[in-house]
Design an enzyme around this catalytic site. Sequence first.
Site, mmCIF file in Angstrom:
data_model
loop_
_atom_site.group_PDB
_atom_site.id
_atom_site.type_symbol
_atom_site.label_atom_id
_atom_site.label_comp_id
_atom_site.label_asym_id
_atom_site.label_seq_id
_atom_site.Cartn_x
_atom_site.Cartn_y
_atom_site.Cartn_z
ATOM 1 N N LYS A 150 -13.728 -0.521 -4.281
ATOM 2 C CA LYS A 150 -14.800 -0.178 -3.343
ATOM 3 C C LYS A 150 -15.959 0.509 -4.051
ATOM 4 O O LYS A 150 -17.132 0.226 -3.771
ATOM 5 C CB LYS A 150 -14.252 0.723 -2.219
ATOM 6 C CG LYS A 150 -13.343 0.017 -1.232
ATOM 7 C CD LYS A 150 -12.945 0.964 -0.111
ATOM 8 C CE LYS A 150 -12.057 0.287 0.906
ATOM 9 N NZ LYS A 150 -11.661 1.196 2.004
ATOM 10 N N GLU B 39 0.814 -1.220 0.000
ATOM 11 C CA GLU B 39 0.000 0.000 0.000
ATOM 12 C C GLU B 39 0.845 1.265 0.000
ATOM 13 O O GLU B 39 0.424 2.297 -0.517
ATOM 14 C CB GLU B 39 -0.935 0.016 1.214
ATOM 15 C CG GLU B 39 -2.173 -0.825 1.029
ATOM 16 C CD GLU B 39 -3.258 -0.511 2.041
ATOM 17 O OE1 GLU B 39 -4.410 -0.849 1.761
ATOM 18 O OE2 GLU B 39 -2.959 0.047 3.115
ATOM 19 N N HIS C 104 9.543 -26.563 -1.120
ATOM 20 C CA HIS C 104 9.106 -27.641 -2.002
ATOM 21 C C HIS C 104 8.113 -27.156 -3.046
ATOM 22 O O HIS C 104 7.462 -27.964 -3.704
ATOM 23 C CB HIS C 104 8.505 -28.773 -1.155
ATOM 24 C CG HIS C 104 9.461 -29.298 -0.135
ATOM 25 N ND1 HIS C 104 10.346 -30.315 -0.391
ATOM 26 C CD2 HIS C 104 9.709 -28.906 1.138
ATOM 27 C CE1 HIS C 104 11.080 -30.547 0.684
ATOM 28 N NE2 HIS C 104 10.711 -29.704 1.627
#
Length: 421
Positions: A412, A277, A298
């Site tokens: 948003k 951010e 792995h």
Amino acid sequence: MLQLFVKDETNALSAGQLEKALADAVPLLDACRAGHAQYADSLGWLRVEEWAGEQKRAEIKALAQSIRRKADAFVLIGVGGSNNAARAVLRALDPAGPTQVLWAGNTLSAWEFNRLLEQLEGRQVYIDCVAKNFETLEPGSAFRVLRQYLKKRYGEEEAARRILCTGTPGSQLDALCSREGYAFLPFPPNIGGRFTALSGVHLLPMAVAGVDIDELARGAAAMEQQLRTQPAGENIALRYAVLRWLYGRKGYKAEMLSAFEPRLAGFFQWWQQLFAESEGKQGKGLLPVTGEYSEQLHSLGQFVQEGTPLLFETFLDVKEPGAKDSLVIGGTDVADGFGYLGGKDFWQVNRASFEATRAAHSQVLPCLTLAMDRLDAFHMGQLFYFFAFACYLSAELLGVNPFDQPGVEAYKQRMFRALGR
């Protein structure tokens, strides 16, 4: 104290390149130590004493004690910067307090919410809704469900005594608390969410859970003092920020934060939000990714060793074992092919894996190591302050505002339209 080491067999940086960049960054270090005037409303974290001083910690501890008398389950409702730091500490330290901290408002999954409600059955519950502006969907919806849950269980009057809200004075949440009689804790007005680790937003749930917040603040203050007094050439936050900037200019587009301690997985989430951010703007910034070893050796380990050369790696290293960090492997009982492990401690085996991995990875990409003595409250405080200050420096080197997040608003707005807001 934290130490920073570089191991890079690829010689990504030419001789003297780091030293020159550090010398050029001296004015930037001085400016960030003082705090840029244009960021005055976002720099409350820069001096630990302001929001984690002795008096504020005493008030937080008193409130935490009163909450523990009422409840053995404390639900923190919040997302991102409202819960990541507290979750990081509780996962890392696993305090054995009588009150368990649970999490809500960080997902919209009905399955997760139903699981939480099941966990609350038969327990005495207290909730804290943390929302700086009380406009984010996840905590807003979670607060409604849990508020109604408390009213159904305890009645409206007793439910009100079990609700705390942490928000901005004068906000919609503040007005709601005034109308309904809920306790209200001011969100620090001069700190953005992801920089609030060393404030009451996170110190309260830590204290409720039994973390020694005095030690956490002491570690952060020690790191602040170190970074304020270390010369630029030795300053570990500046060295880290400058190395990140130089590697970015060399074409490394991602930084992987890795550790061989699963308890640091919660800290990874805090770190990832902090840098994503703060730096991810204007087409700039490194992609922050994480490696949880040894398991991900792995999977991601293959990519690191032979995949597209787009990342460098920073290891978090805990040098000394804690009280629960020892388990000796028994001698051979059957012919299982692992006789060489007999009598060895898992701590020793884990460190051997770390050393081997760092040596192998440094053959193909730059590797940094940030080493701490122990995994405890003091050193968690150091990590929070170190990375916050280093992120401030790093964003300034990139030329972006470290403290806003305009890109978060894009989804948003679409989501609110879809939901009919």
